[in-house]
Design a protein around this motif. Sequence first.
Motif, PDB file in Angstrom:
ATOM      1  N   VAL A  26     -10.223   3.768  -2.400  1.00  0.00           N
ATOM      2  CA  VAL A  26      -9.502   4.068  -1.168  1.00  0.00           C
ATOM      3  C   VAL A  26     -10.059   5.370  -0.618  1.00  0.00           C
ATOM      4  O   VAL A  26     -10.133   6.381  -1.331  1.00  0.00           O
ATOM      5  N   VAL A  27     -10.478   5.344   0.656  1.00  0.00           N
ATOM      6  CA  VAL A  27     -11.060   6.532   1.283  1.00  0.00           C
ATOM      7  C   VAL A  27     -10.319   6.831   2.578  1.00  0.00           C
ATOM      8  O   VAL A  27      -9.716   5.943   3.190  1.00  0.00           O
ATOM      9  N   ASP A  28     -10.365   8.105   2.974  1.00  0.00           N
ATOM     10  CA  ASP A  28      -9.765   8.468   4.259  1.00  0.00           C
ATOM     11  C   ASP A  28     -10.779   8.249   5.373  1.00  0.00           C
ATOM     12  O   ASP A  28     -11.904   7.789   5.136  1.00  0.00           O
ATOM     13  N   THR A  29     -10.394   8.558   6.592  1.00  0.00           N
ATOM     14  CA  THR A  29     -11.260   8.272   7.745  1.00  0.00           C
ATOM     15  C   THR A  29     -12.526   9.120   7.750  1.00  0.00           C
ATOM     16  O   THR A  29     -13.472   8.807   8.468  1.00  0.00           O
ATOM     17  N   ALA A  30     -12.545  10.189   6.927  1.00  0.00           N
ATOM     18  CA  ALA A  30     -13.755  11.012   6.810  1.00  0.00           C
ATOM     19  C   ALA A  30     -14.673  10.501   5.710  1.00  0.00           C
ATOM     20  O   ALA A  30     -15.752  11.062   5.487  1.00  0.00           O
ATOM     21  N   GLU A  32     -13.842  10.395   2.478  1.00  0.00           N
ATOM     22  CA  GLU A  32     -13.558  11.033   1.189  1.00  0.00           C
ATOM     23  C   GLU A  32     -12.720  10.096   0.319  1.00  0.00           C
ATOM     24  O   GLU A  32     -11.715   9.537   0.778  1.00  0.00           O
ATOM     25  N   GLU A  33     -13.119   9.940  -0.922  1.00  0.00           N
ATOM     26  CA  GLU A  33     -12.351   9.107  -1.845  1.00  0.00           C
ATOM     27  C   GLU A  33     -11.027   9.791  -2.170  1.00  0.00           C
ATOM     28  O   GLU A  33     -11.004  10.948  -2.604  1.00  0.00           O
ATOM     29  N   ILE A  34      -9.933   9.070  -1.954  1.00  0.00           N
ATOM     30  CA  ILE A  34      -8.611   9.678  -2.154  1.00  0.00           C
ATOM     31  C   ILE A  34      -7.738   8.921  -3.145  1.00  0.00           C
ATOM     32  O   ILE A  34      -6.639   9.385  -3.480  1.00  0.00           O
ATOM     33  N   GLY A  35      -8.169   7.751  -3.618  1.00  0.00           N
ATOM     34  CA  GLY A  35      -7.320   7.032  -4.553  1.00  0.00           C
ATOM     35  C   GLY A  35      -7.795   5.620  -4.831  1.00  0.00           C
ATOM     36  O   GLY A  35      -8.962   5.281  -4.624  1.00  0.00           O
ATOM     37  N   ASP A  36      -6.853   4.808  -5.297  1.00  0.00           N
ATOM     38  CA  ASP A  36      -7.144   3.436  -5.709  1.00  0.00           C
ATOM     39  C   ASP A  36      -6.114   2.482  -5.130  1.00  0.00           C
ATOM     40  O   ASP A  36      -4.999   2.881  -4.771  1.00  0.00           O
ATOM     41  N   VAL A  37      -6.484   1.193  -5.090  1.00  0.00           N
ATOM     42  CA  VAL A  37      -5.555   0.142  -4.676  1.00  0.00           C
ATOM     43  C   VAL A  37      -4.672  -0.219  -5.870  1.00  0.00           C
ATOM     44  O   VAL A  37      -5.172  -0.584  -6.929  1.00  0.00           O
ATOM     45  N   GLU A  38      -3.364  -0.121  -5.696  1.00  0.00           N
ATOM     46  CA  GLU A  38      -2.422  -0.435  -6.769  1.00  0.00           C
ATOM     47  C   GLU A  38      -1.806  -1.822  -6.624  1.00  0.00           C
ATOM     48  O   GLU A  38      -1.489  -2.472  -7.604  1.00  0.00           O
ATOM     49  N   ASN A  39      -1.620  -2.271  -5.389  1.00  0.00           N
ATOM     50  CA  ASN A  39      -1.016  -3.588  -5.183  1.00  0.00           C
ATOM     51  C   ASN A  39      -1.248  -4.018  -3.745  1.00  0.00           C
ATOM     52  O   ASN A  39      -1.670  -3.214  -2.901  1.00  0.00           O
ATOM     53  N   ILE A  40      -0.979  -5.291  -3.498  1.00  0.00           N
ATOM     54  CA  ILE A  40      -1.079  -5.839  -2.147  1.00  0.00           C
ATOM     55  C   ILE A  40       0.177  -6.647  -1.887  1.00  0.00           C
ATOM     56  O   ILE A  40       0.642  -7.393  -2.763  1.00  0.00           O
ATOM     57  N   ILE A  41       0.747  -6.488  -0.699  1.00  0.00           N
ATOM     58  CA  ILE A  41       1.945  -7.214  -0.311  1.00  0.00           C
ATOM     59  C   ILE A  41       1.553  -8.371   0.594  1.00  0.00           C
ATOM     60  O   ILE A  41       0.840  -8.185   1.591  1.00  0.00           O
ATOM     61  N   PHE A  42       2.015  -9.577   0.221  1.00  0.00           N
ATOM     62  CA  PHE A  42       1.732 -10.787   0.991  1.00  0.00           C
ATOM     63  C   PHE A  42       3.031 -11.408   1.490  1.00  0.00           C
ATOM     64  O   PHE A  42       4.085 -11.269   0.854  1.00  0.00           O
ATOM     65  N   SER A  43       2.951 -12.125   2.609  1.00  0.00           N
ATOM     66  CA  SER A  43       4.041 -13.015   2.985  1.00  0.00           C
ATOM     67  C   SER A  43       3.916 -14.273   2.144  1.00  0.00           C
ATOM     68  O   SER A  43       2.849 -14.568   1.586  1.00  0.00           O
ATOM     69  N   ASP A  44       4.987 -15.042   2.034  1.00  0.00           N
ATOM     70  CA  ASP A  44       4.944 -16.250   1.206  1.00  0.00           C
ATOM     71  C   ASP A  44       3.873 -17.231   1.665  1.00  0.00           C
ATOM     72  O   ASP A  44       3.359 -18.018   0.864  1.00  0.00           O
ATOM     73  N   ASP A  45       3.541 -17.213   2.954  1.00  0.00           N
ATOM     74  CA  ASP A  45       2.492 -18.126   3.433  1.00  0.00           C
ATOM     75  C   ASP A  45       1.088 -17.566   3.228  1.00  0.00           C
ATOM     76  O   ASP A  45       0.106 -18.167   3.649  1.00  0.00           O
ATOM     77  N   GLY A  46       0.990 -16.409   2.567  1.00  0.00           N
ATOM     78  CA  GLY A  46      -0.302 -15.891   2.158  1.00  0.00           C
ATOM     79  C   GLY A  46      -0.915 -14.809   3.015  1.00  0.00           C
ATOM     80  O   GLY A  46      -1.995 -14.313   2.695  1.00  0.00           O
TER      81      GLY A  46
END
Length: 212
Positions: A26-30, A32-46
């Motif tokens: 995960v990077v900011d608009t400049a 720069e690395e600022i973190g990691d992806v922990e989860n993703i939220i989906f709707s039931d239809d994907g």
Amino acid sequence: MLSEWRYDPLYSAGWSVERMFDETDVVDTAGEEIGDVENIIFSDDGRVLSVIAEVGGVWDIGDTHVSIPWEEARLSEDGTRLTVPVTEDNVDDYSVFEKEFLFQTDTEDIAKVEDDLATGTTVFKATDLMGDYAYLSENTRYGYVTDMIVNNGTISAVIVDAAAYGRPGFYAYPYYGYNAAPSYYPRYNLPYAADEIDVLENFDYDQLRSQS
């Protein structure tokens, strides 16, 4: 029918949720690395609604989990970088999500969240499905869900490890909606009989365009 199902659209334009967890920065608009992806939220239809990123370590503010609307994030073509509008200067400006459950409308704004946040009806976290047992239509345990392939902002396929069923390797099945049964043994029901699944070949992660 699975005999007409092809992996080519997945390979050419899809990206792996599991690999995003493991390999995407995960990077900011400049940039720069600022973190990691922990989860993703989906709707039931994907549909991808939001991404939960863990940020803050590089800023000495402690680990902070932030839910970011998917339309405000940008995934690089090779899948290795996810650019988000969160920065060291504005992270404290985002409100803290204080509800017990996150619903679809709650994914429309950037907000600080708990890492174990529960979801309400019509939405689910990627980790709610990954790891569930996969069952065939005859109530036969077939394997377990290891991954999802997203194409054009929507889940196109669920990946199943069927080694326990005697089919080593991974297999990609069309996503027909979130149907994981709430039980002591969470399960995802595949609408296929045993004699229908033999037409599938192994899913080859090396062919994913996002990993080239």
